[in-house]
Write a protein that holds these residues in place. Structure first.
Motif, short mmCIF file in Angstrom:
data_model
loop_
_atom_site.label_atom_id
_atom_site.label_comp_id
_atom_site.label_asym_id
_atom_site.label_seq_id
_atom_site.Cartn_x
_atom_site.Cartn_y
_atom_site.Cartn_z
N LYS A 78 -8.93 3.77 6.51
CA LYS A 78 -9.01 3.23 7.88
C LYS A 78 -9.56 4.33 8.78
O LYS A 78 -9.04 5.45 8.81
CB LYS A 78 -7.61 2.80 8.34
CG LYS A 78 -7.60 2.09 9.66
CD LYS A 78 -6.18 1.66 10.01
CE LYS A 78 -6.11 1.08 11.40
NZ LYS A 78 -4.74 0.82 11.83
N ASP A 129 -14.12 -1.85 5.01
CA ASP A 129 -13.00 -2.69 4.56
C ASP A 129 -12.33 -2.04 3.36
O ASP A 129 -12.91 -1.16 2.71
CB ASP A 129 -13.52 -4.07 4.15
CG ASP A 129 -13.99 -4.90 5.34
OD1 ASP A 129 -13.33 -4.83 6.39
OD2 ASP A 129 -15.00 -5.60 5.21
N PRO A 130 -11.10 -2.47 3.03
CA PRO A 130 -10.49 -2.00 1.78
C PRO A 130 -11.42 -2.32 0.61
O PRO A 130 -12.14 -3.33 0.63
CB PRO A 130 -9.20 -2.81 1.69
CG PRO A 130 -8.91 -3.25 3.08
CD PRO A 130 -10.25 -3.41 3.75
N TRP A 175 0.83 -1.20 0.00
CA TRP A 175 0.00 0.00 0.00
C TRP A 175 0.86 1.24 0.00
O TRP A 175 1.87 1.29 0.69
CB TRP A 175 -0.90 0.00 1.24
CG TRP A 175 -1.92 -1.09 1.22
CD1 TRP A 175 -1.79 -2.32 1.80
CD2 TRP A 175 -3.20 -1.08 0.60
NE1 TRP A 175 -2.93 -3.07 1.58
CE2 TRP A 175 -3.82 -2.32 0.85
CE3 TRP A 175 -3.91 -0.11 -0.14
CZ2 TRP A 175 -5.09 -2.64 0.38
CZ3 TRP A 175 -5.19 -0.43 -0.61
CH2 TRP A 175 -5.76 -1.68 -0.34
N LEU A 178 -7.77 1.91 0.60
CA LEU A 178 -8.00 1.54 1.99
C LEU A 178 -8.19 2.83 2.79
O LEU A 178 -7.30 3.67 2.82
CB LEU A 178 -6.82 0.75 2.55
CG LEU A 178 -6.95 0.21 3.97
CD1 LEU A 178 -6.10 -1.04 4.14
CD2 LEU A 178 -6.57 1.22 5.03
#
Length: 197
Positions: free
Chosen positions: A119, A141-142, A80, A117
């Motif tokens: 978060k 979620d991603p 990532w 993603l």
């Protein structure tokens, strides 16, 4: 012993100047190459109706934002890429329908990508009815999002959240999920996932 410098040998100052010129030229070339090969990426968020109307405030607090380069044969690039959010707090009740909030806008080196993603550190929900704070379960979620960033172009991704009332299945209450995304290149819609809704 007495060493004398040859008249033909370069002086230390001239050597230093030459080294500095080379370092500057290499740095400038790298900077110029990165600027030429960089495109603009903008990531936005909004909420997709459902139970958002129950809330007077539904604030998400962003902890991290990452995109996943498409590895293909370049398996060493798997992983990532970290982005620095320009905004870390968004009240989703203010961003529904066609309105969306920018959480990242900046230059990204060109390339193909296959995931986003987002978060979340926290979700703060306050109901309209009774002004009560309620827990909202984080099920974000991603998301698989295939897109590319190219030089001199603007790529825009709008992440579409959905808050659901699942209280008819006790002990569940409210849940926040990523429903899908919209992808734009220079303002033109390129993809919408899911296609309808």
């Amino acid at each position: 012993m007495n060493f004398t410098r040859s008249k033909n040998s370069p002086k230390p100052r001239a050597r230093l100047a030459l080294v500095l010129m080379v370092v500057f030229a290499v740095g400038a070339a790298a900077f110029f190459t990165n600027q030429v090969l960089a495109g603009t990426l903008e990531i936005r968020v909004k909420d997709h109706r459902e139970a958002i109307g129950d809330f007077s405030k539904l604030e998400i607090i962003v902890d991290a934002l990452r995109i996943s380069p498409k590895s293909g044969l370049k398996f060493w690039q798997m992983g990532w890429k970290e982005l620095s959010p320009s905004s870390t707090q968004v009240d989703l009740t203010q961003y529904t329908g066609t309105r969306s909030a920018v959480i990242f806008s900046g230059s990204v080196n060109d390339g193909a990508f296959e995931g986003v993603l987002l978060k979340l550190k926290n979700i703060e929900g306050v109901l309209k009815r009774g002004k009560l704070s309620v827990p909202v379960k984080n099920l974000v979620d991603p998301i698989q999002a295939v897109f590319s960033v190219s030089a001199k172009h603007k790529t825009q991704i709008i992440l579409d959240f959905v808050v659901l009332d699942v209280s008819d299945h006790p002990p569940a209450g409210y849940e926040l999920r990523l429903k899908g995304y919209e992808l734009y290149t220079d303002g033109k819609l390129m993809a919408k996932v899911p296609p309808r809704g």
